[in-house]
Scaffold this motif. Structure first.
Motif, PDB file in Angstrom:
ATOM      1  N   UNK A   1       0.807  -1.218   0.000  1.00 27.37           N
ATOM      2  CA  UNK A   1       0.000   0.000   0.000  1.00 27.37           C
ATOM      3  C   UNK A   1       0.843   1.272   0.000  1.00 27.37           C
ATOM      4  N   UNK A   2       2.124   1.151   0.391  1.00 32.23           N
ATOM      5  CA  UNK A   2       2.995   2.323   0.369  1.00 32.23           C
ATOM      6  C   UNK A   2       3.290   2.786  -1.058  1.00 32.23           C
ATOM      7  N   UNK A   3       3.012   1.935  -2.063  1.00 29.43           N
ATOM      8  CA  UNK A   3       3.232   2.314  -3.465  1.00 29.43           C
ATOM      9  C   UNK A   3       1.926   2.680  -4.173  1.00 29.43           C
ATOM     10  N   UNK A   4       0.844   2.780  -3.404  1.00 28.49           N
ATOM     11  CA  UNK A   4      -0.472   3.062  -3.987  1.00 28.49           C
ATOM     12  C   UNK A   4      -0.868   4.505  -3.685  1.00 28.49           C
ATOM     13  N   UNK A   5      -1.320   5.214  -4.710  1.00 29.82           N
ATOM     14  CA  UNK A   5      -1.810   6.584  -4.573  1.00 29.82           C
ATOM     15  C   UNK A   5      -3.266   6.583  -5.002  1.00 29.82           C
ATOM     16  N   UNK A   6      -4.142   7.140  -4.188  1.00 31.07           N
ATOM     17  CA  UNK A   6      -5.574   7.103  -4.471  1.00 31.07           C
ATOM     18  C   UNK A   6      -6.083   8.505  -4.777  1.00 31.07           C
ATOM     19  N   UNK A   7      -6.806   8.642  -5.881  1.00 26.17           N
ATOM     20  CA  UNK A   7      -7.486   9.889  -6.211  1.00 26.17           C
ATOM     21  C   UNK A   7      -8.948   9.717  -5.813  1.00 26.17           C
ATOM     22  N   UNK A   8      -9.376  10.424  -4.780  1.00 28.96           N
ATOM     23  CA  UNK A   8     -10.754  10.307  -4.287  1.00 28.96           C
ATOM     24  C   UNK A   8     -11.142  11.602  -3.596  1.00 28.96           C
ATOM     25  N   UNK A   9     -12.421  11.932  -3.660  1.00 32.28           N
ATOM     26  CA  UNK A   9     -12.893  13.158  -3.020  1.00 32.28           C
ATOM     27  C   UNK A   9     -13.270  12.892  -1.569  1.00 32.28           C
ATOM     28  N   UNK A  10     -13.224  13.941  -0.780  1.00 30.51           N
ATOM     29  CA  UNK A  10     -13.767  13.864   0.563  1.00 30.51           C
ATOM     30  C   UNK A  10     -12.817  13.351   1.622  1.00 30.51           C
ATOM     31  N   UNK A  11     -13.345  13.257   2.824  1.00 29.76           N
ATOM     32  CA  UNK A  11     -12.570  12.844   3.989  1.00 29.76           C
ATOM     33  C   UNK A  11     -12.580  11.324   4.122  1.00 29.76           C
ATOM     34  N   UNK A  12     -11.551  10.796   4.782  1.00 35.51           N
ATOM     35  CA  UNK A  12     -11.487   9.362   5.018  1.00 35.51           C
ATOM     36  C   UNK A  12     -10.599   9.098   6.227  1.00 35.51           C
ATOM     37  N   UNK A  13     -10.620   7.862   6.696  1.00 39.68           N
ATOM     38  CA  UNK A  13      -9.891   7.524   7.921  1.00 39.68           C
ATOM     39  C   UNK A  13      -8.742   6.557   7.668  1.00 39.68           C
ATOM     40  N   UNK A  14      -8.225   6.534   6.431  1.00 43.09           N
ATOM     41  CA  UNK A  14      -7.176   5.574   6.088  1.00 43.09           C
ATOM     42  C   UNK A  14      -5.825   6.301   5.998  1.00 43.09           C
ATOM     43  N   UNK A  15      -5.199   6.505   7.139  1.00 45.36           N
ATOM     44  CA  UNK A  15      -3.961   7.279   7.208  1.00 45.36           C
ATOM     45  C   UNK A  15      -2.783   6.577   6.554  1.00 45.36           C
ATOM     46  N   UNK A  16      -2.896   5.278   6.318  1.00 44.47           N
ATOM     47  CA  UNK A  16      -1.775   4.532   5.735  1.00 44.47           C
ATOM     48  C   UNK A  16      -1.693   4.696   4.213  1.00 44.47           C
ATOM     49  N   UNK A  17      -2.677   5.369   3.608  1.00 39.22           N
ATOM     50  CA  UNK A  17      -2.712   5.520   2.162  1.00 39.22           C
ATOM     51  C   UNK A  17      -2.372   6.944   1.732  1.00 39.22           C
ATOM     52  N   UNK A  18      -1.688   7.056   0.620  1.00 39.22           N
ATOM     53  CA  UNK A  18      -1.462   8.360   0.000  1.00 39.22           C
ATOM     54  C   UNK A  18      -2.690   8.706  -0.838  1.00 39.22           C
TER      55      UNK A  18
ATOM     56  N   UNK B   1       6.818   9.159   3.890  1.00 39.95           N
ATOM     57  CA  UNK B   1       5.636   8.813   4.683  1.00 39.95           C
ATOM     58  C   UNK B   1       4.367   9.151   3.906  1.00 39.95           C
ATOM     59  N   UNK B   2       3.318   8.341   4.054  1.00 34.94           N
ATOM     60  CA  UNK B   2       2.053   8.615   3.371  1.00 34.94           C
ATOM     61  C   UNK B   2       1.483   9.968   3.773  1.00 34.94           C
ATOM     62  N   UNK B   3       0.890  10.672   2.823  1.00 38.07           N
ATOM     63  CA  UNK B   3       0.264  11.949   3.111  1.00 38.07           C
ATOM     64  C   UNK B   3      -0.928  12.141   2.193  1.00 38.07           C
ATOM     65  N   UNK B   4      -1.833  12.998   2.624  1.00 35.71           N
ATOM     66  CA  UNK B   4      -2.991  13.325   1.809  1.00 35.71           C
ATOM     67  C   UNK B   4      -2.858  14.755   1.318  1.00 35.71           C
ATOM     68  N   UNK B   5      -3.188  14.972   0.072  1.00 37.01           N
ATOM     69  CA  UNK B   5      -3.099  16.296  -0.529  1.00 37.01           C
ATOM     70  C   UNK B   5      -4.489  16.717  -0.990  1.00 37.01           C
ATOM     71  N   UNK B   6      -4.915  17.915  -0.594  1.00 40.12           N
ATOM     72  CA  UNK B   6      -6.237  18.403  -0.940  1.00 40.12           C
ATOM     73  C   UNK B   6      -6.115  19.718  -1.708  1.00 40.12           C
ATOM     74  N   UNK B   7      -6.693  19.770  -2.898  1.00 39.05           N
ATOM     75  CA  UNK B   7      -6.669  20.969  -3.726  1.00 39.05           C
ATOM     76  C   UNK B   7      -7.905  21.820  -3.454  1.00 39.05           C
ATOM     77  N   UNK B   8      -7.789  23.105  -3.732  1.00 34.81           N
ATOM     78  CA  UNK B   8      -8.860  24.063  -3.431  1.00 34.81           C
ATOM     79  C   UNK B   8      -9.698  24.362  -4.661  1.00 34.81           C
ATOM     80  N   UNK B   9     -11.032  24.205  -4.573  1.00 38.26           N
ATOM     81  CA  UNK B   9     -11.911  24.532  -5.704  1.00 38.26           C
ATOM     82  C   UNK B   9     -12.208  26.031  -5.748  1.00 38.26           C
ATOM     83  N   UNK B  10     -12.879  26.472  -6.799  1.00 44.10           N
ATOM     84  CA  UNK B  10     -13.181  27.896  -6.971  1.00 44.10           C
ATOM     85  C   UNK B  10     -14.605  28.051  -7.498  1.00 44.10           C
TER      86      UNK B  10
END
Length: 331
Positions: free
Chosen positions: A142-159, A313-322
């Motif tokens: 899972x350290x090599x998996x990047x997920x594109x998904x909207x919204x909040x989630x509780x899976x801190x081990x995923x990028x 380390x895994x991190x989540x990135x959130x972009x800003x809409x307009x």
């Protein structure tokens, strides 16, 4: 049926060794220009096509990116996929595509195994449901998996990388409230999608803060027909003074039915969509909507693959809409 042309056939035609042909095809700098030209001429003349899958397996690893499409190709997902494909190409890499039913854990697991069979360096998963995240969080790589998904989630081990759906809906809802509109209605998309639930929750929160009813109608689709069907119901039961649609297709369907019935948009009812599809600015009236930068999302997803390969380390990135205000809700 003729046998496929082999590397040895190319080597024989060009008068070089198979190792030299391999070096030419891999752009090795040690090959002389004349030799490279002779080998490529033989490749063209014989119609040789290298077995990329075999090459990847032989090397034991590759810089190839695996893309797992575990979602339907809505406007947003198709734009994200196209942006990701462009980013991979611009980076000088290649990708291998697999598809899966995001509602079926076994399908997602099988698709991941298919991509691993090609020894991909990383896997970018395009998902619309958090169910997919539950499957991904159990994978050994899972350290090599990047997920594109909207919204909040509780899976801190995923990028993960996504666009702030809640903020986008807050901007849209506050926009009509600032005009003094108090009889609001939100039309959801398919609530099985993370996008839909995030937008609905944000809408309800803003309405509660403003002290106005957070009325909403649930739907199971994202189409213009869905919006038109809801609008016909509203014409019979009573109209709100502002409609927040979960996407632009729904909003355009609403506008079509309201205008056909003689309702003035935005004078009688303001309408705001979400996504900024190409038709939004060219409709009559032009549609106010929330812009999501899908191109940036695709490029950021690819950037996270590099971090994954570096072992960060895994991190989540959130972009800003307009929010863009057009004629359908202009004060």
């Amino acid at each position: 049926m003729p046998s496929p042309v082999t590397l040895a056939d190319v080597a024989s035609s060009a008068g070089v060794s198979s190792q030299t042909v391999s070096r030419v095809l891999n752009n090795h700098p040690s090959v002389r220009p004349g030799t490279r030209q002779r080998v490529m001429a033989a490749v063209t003349a014989l119609g040789y096509e290298p077995n990329l899958a075999a090459r990847s397996l032989a090397s034991g690893s590759s810089g190839t990116v695996g893309i797992l499409l575990a979602a339907s190709l809505s406007h947003g997902m198709s734009e994200i996929f196209a942006a990701l494909a462009r980013a991979v190409h611009d980076h000088g890499s290649e990708f291998i595509l697999a598809t899966a039913d995001g509602t079926d854990p076994a399908s997602v697991t099988a698709a991941l195994a298919h991509l691993r069979g090609y020894r991909v360096g990383s896997i970018v998963v395009l998902a619309q449901r958090t169910d997919v995240l539950a499957v991904l969080s159990t994978q050994r790589d899972q350290d090599r998996i990047i997920v594109v998904i909207s919204g909040q989630h509780a899976f801190a081990s995923l990028r993960t990388v996504g666009i702030d759906q809640a903020l986008g809906e807050r901007l849209a809802t506050q926009h009509v409230l600032d005009q003094g509109r108090r009889r609001l209605l939100h039309i959801t998309g398919d609530l099985a999608w993370q996008d839909a639930t995030e937008r609905l929750s944000a809408y309800q929160a803003v309405c509660a803060e403003a002290g106005v009813p957070g009325r909403w109608i649930g739907t199971d689709a994202w189409t213009g027909e869905t919006g038109a069907r809801v609008a016909r119901r509203l014409l019979e039961s009573g109209l709100p003074d502002a409609i927040l649609a979960a996407n632009d297709d729904i909003a355009l369907g609403v506008c079509h039915e309201l205008l056909a019935a003689g309702v003035r948009v935005p004078d009688d009812v303001a309408v705001v969509g979400f996504d900024d599809i190409p038709q939004a600015r060219w409709s009559t009236p032009s549609l106010s909507t929330v812009i999501q930068d899908f191109d940036m999302l695709g490029r950021q997803a690819l950037a996270l693959t590099a971090e994954a390969l570096d072992g960060g380390s895994p991190e989540s990135m959130t972009l800003t809409p307009e929010l863009v205000v057009r004629d359908s809700s202009r004060p």
